[in-house]
Enzyme design. Structure first.
Site, PDB file in Angstrom:
ATOM      1  N   HIS A  25      -6.084   0.528   2.536  1.00  0.00           N
ATOM      2  CA  HIS A  25      -5.858   1.885   3.015  1.00  0.00           C
ATOM      3  C   HIS A  25      -4.656   2.572   2.374  1.00  0.00           C
ATOM      4  O   HIS A  25      -4.712   3.752   2.031  1.00  0.00           O
ATOM      5  CB  HIS A  25      -5.669   1.875   4.545  1.00  0.00           C
ATOM      6  CG  HIS A  25      -6.957   1.890   5.296  1.00  0.00           C
ATOM      7  ND1 HIS A  25      -7.365   2.939   6.081  1.00  0.00           N
ATOM      8  CD2 HIS A  25      -7.952   0.977   5.376  1.00  0.00           C
ATOM      9  CE1 HIS A  25      -8.542   2.672   6.612  1.00  0.00           C
ATOM     10  NE2 HIS A  25      -8.920   1.474   6.200  1.00  0.00           N
ATOM     11  N   ASP A 121      -2.854   8.475   7.362  1.00  0.00           N
ATOM     12  CA  ASP A 121      -4.160   7.834   7.350  1.00  0.00           C
ATOM     13  C   ASP A 121      -4.903   8.319   8.592  1.00  0.00           C
ATOM     14  O   ASP A 121      -4.304   8.502   9.657  1.00  0.00           O
ATOM     15  CB  ASP A 121      -3.980   6.316   7.394  1.00  0.00           C
ATOM     16  CG  ASP A 121      -5.286   5.561   7.194  1.00  0.00           C
ATOM     17  OD1 ASP A 121      -6.153   5.630   8.098  1.00  0.00           O
ATOM     18  OD2 ASP A 121      -5.448   4.905   6.158  1.00  0.00           O
ATOM     19  N   ASN A 359     -13.907   1.540  -1.989  1.00  0.00           N
ATOM     20  CA  ASN A 359     -13.221   1.536  -3.280  1.00  0.00           C
ATOM     21  C   ASN A 359     -13.922   0.612  -4.268  1.00  0.00           C
ATOM     22  O   ASN A 359     -14.093   0.944  -5.449  1.00  0.00           O
ATOM     23  CB  ASN A 359     -11.765   1.103  -3.114  1.00  0.00           C
ATOM     24  CG  ASN A 359     -10.923   2.139  -2.407  1.00  0.00           C
ATOM     25  OD1 ASN A 359     -11.263   3.314  -2.387  1.00  0.00           O
ATOM     26  ND2 ASN A 359      -9.827   1.706  -1.803  1.00  0.00           N
TER      27      ASN A 359
END
Length: 461
Positions: A25, A121, A359
């Protein structure tokens, strides 16, 4: 061109950034902030994260930017604490102490200086959103995974009404299509995050995600590590739901600070392999498959004879079959860390055995490397469905777990069927071009980044 200013730091707009220090993250959030800091040099950015996470993402690379500085926040683990092995135990301890720890760290770092904006976040909405409201400043959350995973979280209450909240609510219904959600008709109930329906409703991340959903409409802008063309139906929904919805990704394919050096010689080893012959195996930073699955995967790799490069935590090497390393010496390479981005664009890599974190999926697309999917938790099942059934650029393991024979069949599907592999690579080329177009000049993500930059640039000091 980057904006420059000779303002005193006390008169500059000041953005504080709160990172979630688990999994992958923090790195994309830091990359986003670094890019904003490069363009808006008159704005000061203070990046708050745990010491361990700051170290892992090399925040010191930002020392060349005098308007971006990283600070450490306590991880919430009490002194002499003994971990019990409960799921998300470290996350729970961090979340429990988060609000106080961030406030204290911010006070120590910047004192009474005025704060102009809070970025965070998305999972820290319950802290960052409330903090911004107390300060009467804008709040900008960043959602790290794909847009369709945020879409399911936003519809948590609807999904729970339709399916139920019991631990076994999805049993026997795993293959039912999610027809009641527009834009999700190719996904299935079994793909949904266990934090939404299933066994994980009381875990810290599930609670944080549900609170996030309630807070997002109050954000000045919701920023997403995805691109509008991925799912136009979802894009249109978010634009009607939020004050601003800005898809600015996929951020992992944008230029950023260099990764760590190839300390284990992975790229040099790949240089000695044939084109598209190697299986690259990696499960990310958070969780790994069960020990017996790792052993089964090792048995399959050995039996297949396929050259492999395997990035596996050193603590898990003990679960490998006896003599595995000796028998595969020269055929395979086992390392504790690997430069994944560079590996996936290396011409020797023919398949990526992955947990399907967002990702990792994007990085595999950029290297046009077909995937063997073993989702583990959170958004992984949704991403795996996207890879296997929507994009059709990978294969799912039989039973969704590693077995010796099932893994061998998956490897055969990739390496022995040249026609199928060529078709996957062609499809990945189309998706790759779409992603590159989105972040390129005039692309949707590029234009959305400009909108975000304008928001940040025009903050009041």
């Amino acid at each position: 061109m980057p904006q420059t200013s000779h303002q005193d730091s006390s008169t500059k707009p000041h953005v504080i950034v709160l990172a979630f220090p688990f999994g992958s993250h923090a790195a994309p959030l830091h990359t986003l902030v670094r890019k904003l800091a490069t363009e808006a040099r008159h704005v000061t950015f203070s990046f708050f994260n745990t010491e361990e996470s700051n170290s892992s993402i090399s925040v010191l690379e930002s020392e060349d930017l005098d308007n971006l500085k990283a600070y450490n926040v306590p991880d919430g683990v009490p002194e002499n604490y003994v971990f019990t092995g409960r799921r998300q135990e470290a996350i729970g301890l961090f979340m429990k102490s988060t609000q106080g720890n961030y406030k204290r760290a911010i006070h120590v770092a910047i004192g009474a200086k005025k704060i102009s904006c809070v970025m965070s976040d998305g999972l820290l909405s319950f802290v960052a959103g409330e903090m911004a409201e107390e300060m009467k400043v804008p709040w900008v959350p960043f959602w790290i995974p794909a847009s369709f995973t945020l879409y399911t979280h936003v519809h948590t209450d609807l999904i729970r009404r339709r399916i139920g909240t019991a631990i076994d609510a999805t049993v026997g219904r795993e293959d039912e299509l999610i027809n009641f959600l527009l834009g999700m008709s190719e996904f299935r109930i079994g793909d949904l995050q266990k934090e939404i329906v299933g066994a994980d409703l009381d875990l810290p991340v599930a609670i944080a995600a549900h609170r996030m959903v309630q807070m997002l409409p109050r954000a000045a802008a919701v920023v997403i590590n995805s691109y509008e063309e991925l799912n136009p139906t979802i894009t249109d929904y978010f634009k009607s739901k939020f004050q601003k919805c800005l898809n600015v990704g996929p951020f992992t394919i944008m230029p950023s600070e260099p990764s760590d050096s190839d300390q284990n010689g992975c790229l040099l080893w790949l240089d000695g392999q044939k084109a598209r012959s190697v299986a690259f195996v990696s499960f990310g930073r958070a969780l790994s498959p069960a020990d017996h699955e790792i052993a089964a995967l090792a048995e399959a790799l050995e039996a297949s004879g396929v050259p492999f490069l395997w990035s596996l935590k050193k603590s898990l090497w003990t679960v490998l079959p006896d003599g595995f390393l000796e028998r595969t010496e020269g055929k395979g390479k086992l390392v504790s860390w690997a430069p994944q981005v560079e590996i996936l664009v290396h011409p020797a890599v023919g398949v990526f055995v992955t947990h399907c974190g967002w990702n990792s999926v994007v990085e595999s697309v950029m290297g046009r490397v077909p995937m063997i999917c073993r989702p583990i938790f959170a958004d992984h099942n949704l991403n795996a469905r996207m890879v296997t059934d929507v994009w059709r650029i990978g294969v799912r393991l039989e039973g969704r777990v590693f077995t010796r024979d099932g893994t061998l069949r998956a490897l055969d599907l990739i390496f022995d069927d040249e026609k199928a592999r060529k078709k996957m690579r062609e499809k990945m080329g189309v998706i790759k071009e779409m992603m590159i177009k989105a972040i390129g000049p005039g692309g949707s993500s590029s234009e959305n980044f400009k909108t975000l930059l304008e928001l940040i640039s025009n903050l009041e000091a």
